[in-house]
Scaffold this motif. Structure first.
Motif, PDB file in Angstrom:
ATOM      1  N   ASP A 258       0.852  -1.188   0.000  1.00 26.01           N
ATOM      2  CA  ASP A 258       0.000   0.000   0.000  1.00 26.01           C
ATOM      3  C   ASP A 258       0.890   1.241   0.000  1.00 26.01           C
ATOM      4  O   ASP A 258       1.582   1.508   0.971  1.00 26.01           O
ATOM      5  N   ARG A 259       0.855   1.974  -1.102  1.00 25.21           N
ATOM      6  CA  ARG A 259       1.691   3.166  -1.203  1.00 25.21           C
ATOM      7  C   ARG A 259       1.164   4.332  -0.377  1.00 25.21           C
ATOM      8  O   ARG A 259       1.817   5.362  -0.275  1.00 25.21           O
ATOM      9  N   GLN A 260      -0.035   4.157   0.189  1.00 24.16           N
ATOM     10  CA  GLN A 260      -0.595   5.231   1.002  1.00 24.16           C
ATOM     11  C   GLN A 260      -0.169   5.127   2.470  1.00 24.16           C
ATOM     12  O   GLN A 260      -0.591   5.941   3.299  1.00 24.16           O
ATOM     13  N   ARG A 261       0.653   4.118   2.780  1.00 24.03           N
ATOM     14  CA  ARG A 261       1.192   4.081   4.135  1.00 24.03           C
ATOM     15  C   ARG A 261       1.946   5.382   4.412  1.00 24.03           C
ATOM     16  O   ARG A 261       2.642   5.885   3.531  1.00 24.03           O
ATOM     17  N   PRO A 262       1.818   5.905   5.633  1.00 20.31           N
ATOM     18  CA  PRO A 262       2.488   7.183   5.911  1.00 20.31           C
ATOM     19  C   PRO A 262       4.004   7.040   5.850  1.00 20.31           C
ATOM     20  O   PRO A 262       4.565   6.009   6.198  1.00 20.31           O
ATOM     21  N   LEU A 263       4.646   8.095   5.371  1.00 24.62           N
ATOM     22  CA  LEU A 263       6.108   8.149   5.354  1.00 24.62           C
ATOM     23  C   LEU A 263       6.582   9.045   6.484  1.00 24.62           C
ATOM     24  O   LEU A 263       6.053  10.150   6.672  1.00 24.62           O
TER      25      LEU A 263
ATOM     26  N   GLU B 112       2.871   5.399  13.823  1.00 25.49           N
ATOM     27  CA  GLU B 112       3.911   5.637  14.822  1.00 25.49           C
ATOM     28  C   GLU B 112       5.035   4.618  14.696  1.00 25.49           C
ATOM     29  O   GLU B 112       6.214   4.951  14.900  1.00 25.49           O
ATOM     30  N   HIS B 113       4.674   3.396  14.343  1.00 24.70           N
ATOM     31  CA  HIS B 113       5.709   2.375  14.160  1.00 24.70           C
ATOM     32  C   HIS B 113       6.606   2.733  12.975  1.00 24.70           C
ATOM     33  O   HIS B 113       7.844   2.646  13.067  1.00 24.70           O
ATOM     34  N   LEU B 114       5.995   3.163  11.865  1.00 24.17           N
ATOM     35  CA  LEU B 114       6.790   3.537  10.695  1.00 24.17           C
ATOM     36  C   LEU B 114       7.694   4.722  11.011  1.00 24.17           C
ATOM     37  O   LEU B 114       8.812   4.822  10.486  1.00 24.17           O
TER      38      LEU B 114
ATOM     39  N   ALA C  56       9.715  -1.929   6.904  1.00 22.47           N
ATOM     40  CA  ALA C  56      11.071  -1.417   7.093  1.00 22.47           C
ATOM     41  C   ALA C  56      11.628  -0.843   5.790  1.00 22.47           C
ATOM     42  O   ALA C  56      12.215   0.258   5.775  1.00 22.47           O
ATOM     43  N   LEU C  57      11.443  -1.577   4.704  1.00 22.18           N
ATOM     44  CA  LEU C  57      11.937  -1.098   3.406  1.00 22.18           C
ATOM     45  C   LEU C  57      11.229   0.191   2.998  1.00 22.18           C
ATOM     46  O   LEU C  57      11.851   1.112   2.461  1.00 22.18           O
ATOM     47  N   TRP C  58       9.943   0.273   3.246  1.00 21.51           N
ATOM     48  CA  TRP C  58       9.172   1.482   2.926  1.00 21.51           C
ATOM     49  C   TRP C  58       9.718   2.680   3.715  1.00 21.51           C
ATOM     50  O   TRP C  58       9.765   3.800   3.200  1.00 21.51           O
ATOM     51  N   ALA C  59      10.119   2.419   4.955  1.00 25.72           N
ATOM     52  CA  ALA C  59      10.642   3.494   5.800  1.00 25.72           C
ATOM     53  C   ALA C  59      12.121   3.783   5.539  1.00 25.72           C
ATOM     54  O   ALA C  59      12.703   4.663   6.187  1.00 25.72           O
ATOM     55  N   GLY C  60      12.750   3.046   4.603  1.00 25.24           N
ATOM     56  CA  GLY C  60      14.139   3.316   4.254  1.00 25.24           C
ATOM     57  C   GLY C  60      15.150   2.596   5.108  1.00 25.24           C
ATOM     58  O   GLY C  60      16.325   2.961   5.120  1.00 25.24           O
TER      59      GLY C  60
ATOM     60  N   ARG D 277       9.206   5.323  13.786  1.00 26.45           N
ATOM     61  CA  ARG D 277      10.351   4.959  14.631  1.00 26.45           C
ATOM     62  C   ARG D 277      11.332   4.013  13.941  1.00 26.45           C
ATOM     63  O   ARG D 277      12.492   3.902  14.353  1.00 26.45           O
ATOM     64  N   ILE D 278      10.884   3.304  12.883  1.00 26.71           N
ATOM     65  CA  ILE D 278      11.720   2.262  12.281  1.00 26.71           C
ATOM     66  C   ILE D 278      13.068   2.807  11.826  1.00 26.71           C
ATOM     67  O   ILE D 278      14.125   2.204  12.039  1.00 26.71           O
ATOM     68  N   GLY D 279      13.039   3.988  11.204  1.00 22.60           N
ATOM     69  CA  GLY D 279      14.263   4.532  10.625  1.00 22.60           C
ATOM     70  C   GLY D 279      15.327   4.873  11.640  1.00 22.60           C
ATOM     71  O   GLY D 279      16.481   5.133  11.279  1.00 22.60           O
ATOM     72  N   THR D 280      14.977   4.865  12.907  1.00 23.66           N
ATOM     73  CA  THR D 280      15.964   5.132  13.949  1.00 23.66           C
ATOM     74  C   THR D 280      17.001   4.019  14.033  1.00 23.66           C
ATOM     75  O   THR D 280      18.132   4.237  14.485  1.00 23.66           O
ATOM     76  N   ALA D 281      16.627   2.813  13.594  1.00 26.20           N
ATOM     77  CA  ALA D 281      17.566   1.691  13.579  1.00 26.20           C
ATOM     78  C   ALA D 281      18.563   1.842  12.435  1.00 26.20           C
ATOM     79  O   ALA D 281      18.365   2.626  11.503  1.00 26.20           O
ATOM     80  N   ASP D 282      19.649   1.057  12.496  1.00 28.90           N
ATOM     81  CA  ASP D 282      20.664   1.083  11.437  1.00 28.90           C
ATOM     82  C   ASP D 282      20.514  -0.073  10.453  1.00 28.90           C
ATOM     83  O   ASP D 282      20.751   0.094   9.252  1.00 28.90           O
ATOM     84  N   LEU D 283      20.140  -1.277  10.947  1.00 29.27           N
ATOM     85  CA  LEU D 283      20.038  -2.438  10.072  1.00 29.27           C
ATOM     86  C   LEU D 283      18.979  -3.391  10.648  1.00 29.27           C
ATOM     87  O   LEU D 283      19.011  -3.696  11.847  1.00 29.27           O
ATOM     88  N   PHE D 284      18.080  -3.838   9.788  1.00 26.44           N
ATOM     89  CA  PHE D 284      17.049  -4.814  10.180  1.00 26.44           C
ATOM     90  C   PHE D 284      17.604  -6.217   9.938  1.00 26.44           C
ATOM     91  O   PHE D 284      18.030  -6.550   8.822  1.00 26.44           O
ATOM     92  N   LEU D 285      17.610  -7.048  10.980  1.00 23.73           N
ATOM     93  CA  LEU D 285      18.076  -8.429  10.883  1.00 23.73           C
ATOM     94  C   LEU D 285      16.865  -9.351  10.754  1.00 23.73           C
ATOM     95  O   LEU D 285      16.039  -9.432  11.671  1.00 23.73           O
TER      96      LEU D 285
END
Length: 775
Positions: free
Chosen positions: A553-558, A643-645, A669-673, A647-655
């Motif tokens: 869904d491309r309408q997820r908030p960025l 709110e979850h999206l 995670a990919l959507w949030a960069g 905060r995700i970008g605060t991390a450095d790498l998703f395992l």
């Protein structure tokens, strides 16, 4: 000389007039003079039975029968008392002896029928009742008891006729009315059952059993609030009514009142200590209330109480995974494999849920076997019910628009809804008519629910519907292609597809693997999640999409900007490894890799999703056991998607995890960069991460093995420039990457649906095909 006969006669007169103490004294006086007097022993035994002193009554009646062995009444009455004491084998012998002496007593035949029924000798019980009725066709109780036996034999129509015969003889016979209501409910005549049970209650308003049975019927009719009232009334009349507490608990759980359900099952268990059924009810309620550690203990106890309970074993395994309780993991995996491989349909046991396997065993053949076991079980269950009838107006040989039906319990704030919302909105309404069939919770008032309703041509509320009712709705709507978005996951109505209510049936998105069923025609996939080498493990034909199978869904908030670390509970300095997957996906093997990374990267932390406090405690303990300070594990609470999206970008790498990858969590995670590092296995669930990364142009983040995964994670953590470049590429690719190109994805999926329908229209069987990228 004392006239013993006169004493007995005088005692009988007092007995008949209700002066029991005086009667007993006279009987005892007679026996003092003549201890073996048959009638005095007999009458005193009957009086003792009448006053609840049944063990003493047995002794007296045995003396009477010994003194007059040819008296049929003495043997019969001894049988009555033994029956009341639950000594059924002895009671049967007494009735048999009485009937040998005098086969013409209808009441004895009827009483013996009750005993034989209690012993499970149903055929003999039926014969006994019919003997009673041959002697006395107006014996209403024999008709009613015959109905119970016929009902137990599965001959419900005959049972209903027997109850009606009893009622014709005794119109206000509450027991027969209640039993007629029960059998009508079993026959699916729910409203008539409710009316009949209410008629019985009008005669006996304080009968707790009738209130309980009315509650069951009201629940079947989806009249949940009324059902709650009936169960509560049953408990009010009989405060120690364990069955009513259990029924109320199960209903409250289905109504999402989890804590109230826990209270009911706790009380049920107090009344039935150690009872496996009560333990299982409590465990399921605790699990639903997310009291995972308590649920784990209750499932463990239920499995010990009933080792054959598939529900209890499955719940034990599920909660062990959800709580990251790894103490007996080797035994768990061994038992889980054995449950699948050794499953015997003739056992009558429910097979293990196929959804349990992918999280712990990357074995496509075993997963296929588990799915096949469950599918065959569903077919047997469905064979016992009449198939849904497709409406005469429904068939449309050449429809102007293909009628799609998407079936799910997750049309609310749920991962499936987050992924699929835009697909509904983008379907070509000139070629497709889109129906959403919702059998999950009633509307939660969320913006997502409202959006999903707006996105389809028709939204059908089927809250609380059975699988058969769902199937009938599909048939009534004339759905051409029915799409199952649940598979074997929580809240599914998989059996609805076993009746084949739609000409073409597809499973998509909700379940990562085969359904193992010949009633599912296609699975929507891509060449990464199902390589050609693994096709043999799929019962379905495969509709391959050109990029990733997963819609987005491309309408997820960025997020406008990264949150500060302090806002997320993270340290201001140090590398942040993250995994927001559900706790059950974390295995000891992957966790050990993560702990070695923390050892190797000074000051780093591991940011995890906190599904429950028990899992957090267990994981911190596991970290300490591996020499890592527990405080280096940071737990993220559940938050709304936006709110979850953020905060995700605060991390450095998703395992990512193996063998069950991140699915929606990875695309978020990919959507949030946030770059995602994965390593694929053999099964569908273990290859989703690779599918998503290929569709977003980040194939270099797909490690060939766990060892390579660990090495690459360490390289990236030590090379901030390289990681920053990956993040920039990911953000730059977002507007054009196939993973997030929902309009193109919709065209590809519609091309797949069109191909399926064309094959059906041509009378050809389903076949595996690939949708070209230019479609």
């Amino acid at each position: 000389m004392t006239d013993v006969a006169a004493l007995v006669q005088e005692g009988l007169e007092h007995h008949q007039d209700g002066r029991l103490q005086r009667a007993a004294a006279l009987y005892r006086e007679a026996l003092a003079h003549e201890p073996a007097h048959a009638e005095a022993n007999h009458l005193l035994g009957l009086l003792q039975h009448q006053t609840g002193r049944r063990e003493e009554a047995v002794e007296r009646l045995q003396r009477a029968a010994a003194a007059a062995p040819d008296n049929a009444s003495y043997h019969s009455n001894l049988g009555v008392v033994l029956q009341a004491l639950g000594r059924l084998e002895e009671a049967d012998s007494c009735y048999a002896r009485a009937l040998a002496l005098d086969p013409g007593i209808a009441a004895v035949h009827s009483n013996r029928g009750v005993v034989l029924h209690g012993l499970g000798r149903l055929g003999e019980a039926e014969a006994a009742y019919r003997s009673a009725l041959a002697l006395d066709p107006r014996h209403a109780e024999a008709h009613a008891n015959l109905g119970l036996t016929l009902q137990a034999l599965g001959r419900r129509e005959e049972a209903a006729a027997a109850y009606r015969q009893a009622l014709a003889l005794r119109p206000r016979y509450a027991k027969a009315l209640g039993n007629l209501g029960n059998v009508l409910r079993e026959m699916g005549e729910t409203e008539r059952a409710i009316a009949t049970l209410k008629a019985a209650l009008a005669i006996q308003p304080l009968d707790a059993g009738l209130h309980n049975n009315l509650g069951i019927a009201l629940k079947d009719a989806k009249r949940f609030e009324e059902a709650v009232g009936s169960f509560q009334q049953a408990i009010a009349q009989k405060p120690d009514f364990a069955e009513a507490y259990g029924n109320l608990g199960r209903l409250l759980k289905d109504m999402w009142q989890y804590e109230a359900a826990v209270e009911c099952h706790t009380r049920e268990l107090e009344l039935r200590p150690g009872n496996a059924h009560a333990l299982l009810g409590l465990a399921l309620a605790l699990q639903a209330a997310e009291r995972i550690e308590e649920a784990f203990d209750a499932f463990r106890r239920a499995a010990q109480a009933d080792p054959g309970s598939g529900w209890a074993r499955a719940g034990y395994w599920i909660t062990a995974g959800a709580g990251c309780e790894w103490g007996d993991r080797a035994a768990l995996l061994r038992d889980m494999r054995a449950d699948v491989e050794d499953y015997d349909p003739a056992s009558g046991q429910r097979p293990i849920s196929p959804f349990l396997i992918p999280g712990v065993l990357d074995d496509p053949a075993l997963q296929a076997r588990a799915a096949r076991n469950r599918a065959e079980s569903l077919l047997r269950e469905c064979a016992e019910q009449a198939p849904p009838v497709r409406s005469p107006a429904a068939p449309r040989p050449m429809p102007e628009r293909i009628r799609l039906g998407y079936l799910s319990a997750d049309y609310h704030d749920h991962a499936t809804a987050y992924l699929i919302a835009e697909l509904f909105e983008r379907h070509d309404r000139g070629r497709f008519e889109v129906h959403a069939l919702s059998f999950g919770p009633p509307s939660d008032g969320s913006a997502m629910r409202a959006r999903l309703r707006r996105g389809v041509d028709a939204f059908h509320e089927l809250h609380g519907a059975t699988a058969r009712e769902v199937a009938q709705k599909v048939a009534d709507l004339g759905i051409d292609i029915a799409v199952d978005l649940k598979g074997y996951t929580k809240g599914a109505r998989t059996a609805a597809f076993a009746w084949r209510p739609a000409p073409v049936q597809v499973q998509y998105l909700g379940f990562p693997g085969t359904m193992g069923a010949d009633f599912i025609d296609y699975v929507v996939a891509d060449h990464t999640v199902i390589p050609e080498a693994e096709q043999a493990h799929y019962a379905e034909r495969i509709a391959y999409l050109p990029h990733s199978y997963q819609v987005n869904d491309r309408q997820r908030p960025l997020p406008a900007a990264r949150l500060a670390r302090g806002e997320c509970g993270l340290p201001e300095q140090g590398f942040v490894f993250a995994c927001f997957n559900a706790n059950y996906k974390i295995t000891p093997e992957m966790f050990s890799i993560w702990m070695r990374l923390l050892h190797a990267v000074e000051g780093s932390v591991l940011w995890l999703f906190e599904g429950n406090a028990w899992a957090a405690r267990n994981l911190r303990a596991e970290a300490a056991a591996r020499g890592v300070a527990p405080e280096r594990l940071v737990f993220a609470p559940r938050l709304p998607l936006a709110e979850h999206l953020a905060r995700i970008g605060t991390a450095d790498l998703f395992l990512d995890t193996l063998p069950y990858n991140a699915h929606t969590t990875a695309s978020d995670a990919l959507w949030a960069g946030l770059p995602v590092l994965t390593t694929p296995g053999r099964s569908f669930a273990s290859r989703v991460g690779a599918s998503l990364l290929r569709a977003v142009g980040m194939e270099e983040l797909i490690a060939a093995s766990p060892a390579e995964y660990e090495a690459l994670a360490l390289e990236l953590a030590r090379d901030p420039a390289r990681l920053a470049a990956l993040r920039q590429r990911l953000v730059a690719a977002r507007p054009t990457a196939p993973l997030f190109d929902t309009p193109a994805f919709t065209r590809h999926l519609e091309a797949a649906y069109t191909r399926m329908w064309q094959l059906h229209q041509a009378g050809k069987p389903p076949e595996t095909f690939t949708v070209p990228a230019e479609a």
